[in-house]
Design a protein around this motif. Structure first.
Motif: not given
Length: 521
Positions: A83-89, A153-159
């Motif tokens: 999502s544009s606000d990086t809350t939903t992946f 939470n932009a870090q989550f994708l790398q996590a």
């Protein structure tokens, strides 16, 4: 020895062992000697690299990370939407993936994994940290899963590329954390656990029919090697001797003392700096002495990083050129602000009113300029590095006391704030590690005052625009170094010894090894 996300040592990135001649061939056993055993064979609960080397081969992750570029690429997830606000992946899973017990990978299995992570307890700190702030994990359809956070939470994708969030079967998820540690887990990875004898060995066998490897791997289908045997050999000299004699094919943690013996033979030394926050002095910015930026900056300029790297650490260890290691995505070279300049250090202390006494040490208002550095014996290089720092700071008039504590006291010491300075590093292949370490809105271990640094750290976590995030991460690094909130010293580097008959032993972006493409010939 498990030390959590803090103070871990890591290996190399994108390396290639062997001479590179000949065609890859299947079969054979790789025997790898490591220095320790974490006493747990669940990837979601292991933070010690010497055990991660083995258990990483059992599980796959939703994504992988290119060690050269830092880019996140497909693995179990063939694509994703943020999502544009990086809350939903939202992750779209590959079809046809199975675990070694025959069960299928589904969105429900991923949800079961992520829902169980917060209940892992003391050993699950890495995985729990990556999923902190989760609002919900939702099954959209059998192969689509949506993870929603309460804040950006932009870090989550790398996590999702890490071993800590490796996906385990539903049967494994239902076990207690203690059962998973002792018995191991069922994964979808290219190898399966065959035998584990604590503090002795761990044996893995090739998974036949494996067909869903990371998009970074060169071989499709099954791994080349039939078996992997990880032997626990605590003594570095014995590990090196075993490699020289051909008893083992690879060894971990090659120190400076064993380099000469291994060079020139049938061995390749592979090395790479850890991504994340470099080894350095974490200063308690709230201490009266260290509230003064000039005092902190004088400490930063008094340290001869090159001398420490050359004297204490394995060959090739680089002096710190930022608060982040150069292997971290969005690292910025700030070497010009991290020069050794004793004259500048002394000048800053003069300006701050600290006068040199007859003993060469400085004092102000009748009080000596002294501080205590607390440290923990989790690496052989810690004490000699700090003894050099102690000498270097004494040369500009700062009196330093070194105080060793037990490794288990590291986190409580930071949490309590009962220290002047601590020696450590934090490994992670994502610049969000700066927010974890330095934001006053989180743990604020180093007791920084609220400042524009908080804004840069919060905004980088909330953007998916790569260029904008890079700019904000650069700004954060500059603010930390310029204000000497932390004193970077050296980049931690792991060095592996690998027999030349072993080919394509590669490393991931977090400096752990993948063995799917590895072959012996």
């Amino acid at each position: 020895m498990t030390t959590g996300v803090l103070l871990t040592a890591c290996g190399s990135g994108g390396g290639d062992s062997g001479s590179g001649t000949g065609r890859p061939k299947s079969g054979g056993t790789l025997t790898f000697a490591v220095g320790s055993d974490a006493g747990c064979v669940d990837p979601q609960q292991v933070a010690s690299n010497e055990t991660i080397y083995s258990v990483r081969q059992i599980v796959d992750s939703l994504t992988d990370q290119d060690p050269k570029t830092g880019k996140i690429v497909p693995w179990l997830a063939k694509s994703w939407d943020i999502s544009s606000d990086t809350t939903t992946f939202t992750f779209h899973l590959r079809s046809g993936v199975t675990f070694s017990d025959g069960s299928n990978l589904t969105a429900q299995v991923v949800k079961d994994n992520f829902d169980a992570v917060p209940k892992l307890g003391a050993l699950g700190t890495l995985a729990e940290g990556y999923l902190s702030g989760v609002k919900s994990t939702t099954v959209v359809d059998p192969l689509t899963v949506k993870v929603t956070f309460v804040q950006p939470n932009a870090q989550f994708l790398q996590a999702t590329s890490t071993h800590s969030l490796g996906i385990e079967s539903s049967a494994s998820v239902q076990k207690t954390p203690q059962q998973k540690c002792s018995d191991g887990v069922i994964g979808s990875g290219p190898f399966v656990l065959k035998q584990y004898v604590q503090n002795q060995s761990l044996t893995l066998a090739k998974r036949t029919g494996y067909a869903w490897g990371s998009s970074l791997w060169s071989k499709k289908g099954d791994a080349y090697l039939d078996r992997l045997v990880f032997k626990v050999v605590p003594e570095a000299g014995v590990r090196a001797g075993s490699l020289q004699s051909g008893q083992v094919d690879a060894v971990s943690s090659v120190g400076q003392a064993n380099e000469a013996a291994l060079k020139g033979g049938q061995v390749t030394l592979q090395r790479r700096a850890n991504p994340g926050v470099v080894f350095g002095l974490g200063l308690n910015n709230s201490r009266p002495l260290l509230k003064d930026a000039k005092v902190r900056q004088s400490i930063l300029y008094a340290i001869d990083r090159q001398q420490i790297a050359d004297t204490v650490f394995p060959t090739g260890t680089q002096p710190a050129t930022s608060v982040l290691a150069h292997t971290t995505p969005d690292y910025t070279d700030l070497a010009s602000g991290l020069t050794f300049d004793a004259a500048k250090s002394k000048s800053l202390l003069d300006e701050a009113g600290w006068k040199t006494g007859s003993d060469g040490l400085r004092a102000k208002d009748g009080k000596k300029l002294s501080l205590t550095i607390k440290w923990f014996p989790n690496a052989a290089t810690n004490q000699p590095a700090l003894e050099l720092i102690q000498q270097q700071l004494k040369a500009v008039g700062v009196d330093v006391t070194l105080k060793q504590l037990q490794i288990t006291q590291f986190a409580p010491t930071l949490q309590s704030g009962d220290y002047d300075a601590v020696w450590g590093n934090v490994t992670r292949a994502d610049p969000d590690i700066l927010r974890s370490s330095f934001s006053t809105k989180l743990a604020n271990f180093y007791r920084l005052p609220a400042s524009s640094l908080d804004t840069a750290l919060s905004e980088q976590a909330a953007t998916v625009d790569g260029a904008k995030r890079r700019q904000l991460v650069t700004q954060a690094q500059q603010l930390i170094v310029q204000n000497a909130h932390y004193v970077p010293v050296v980049e931690l580097q792991t060095q592996l010894g690998v027999a030349k008959k072993v080919h394509d032993l590669t490393f991931d972006a977090s400096s752990r090894i993948h063995l799917h493409d590895t072959w012996i010939g």
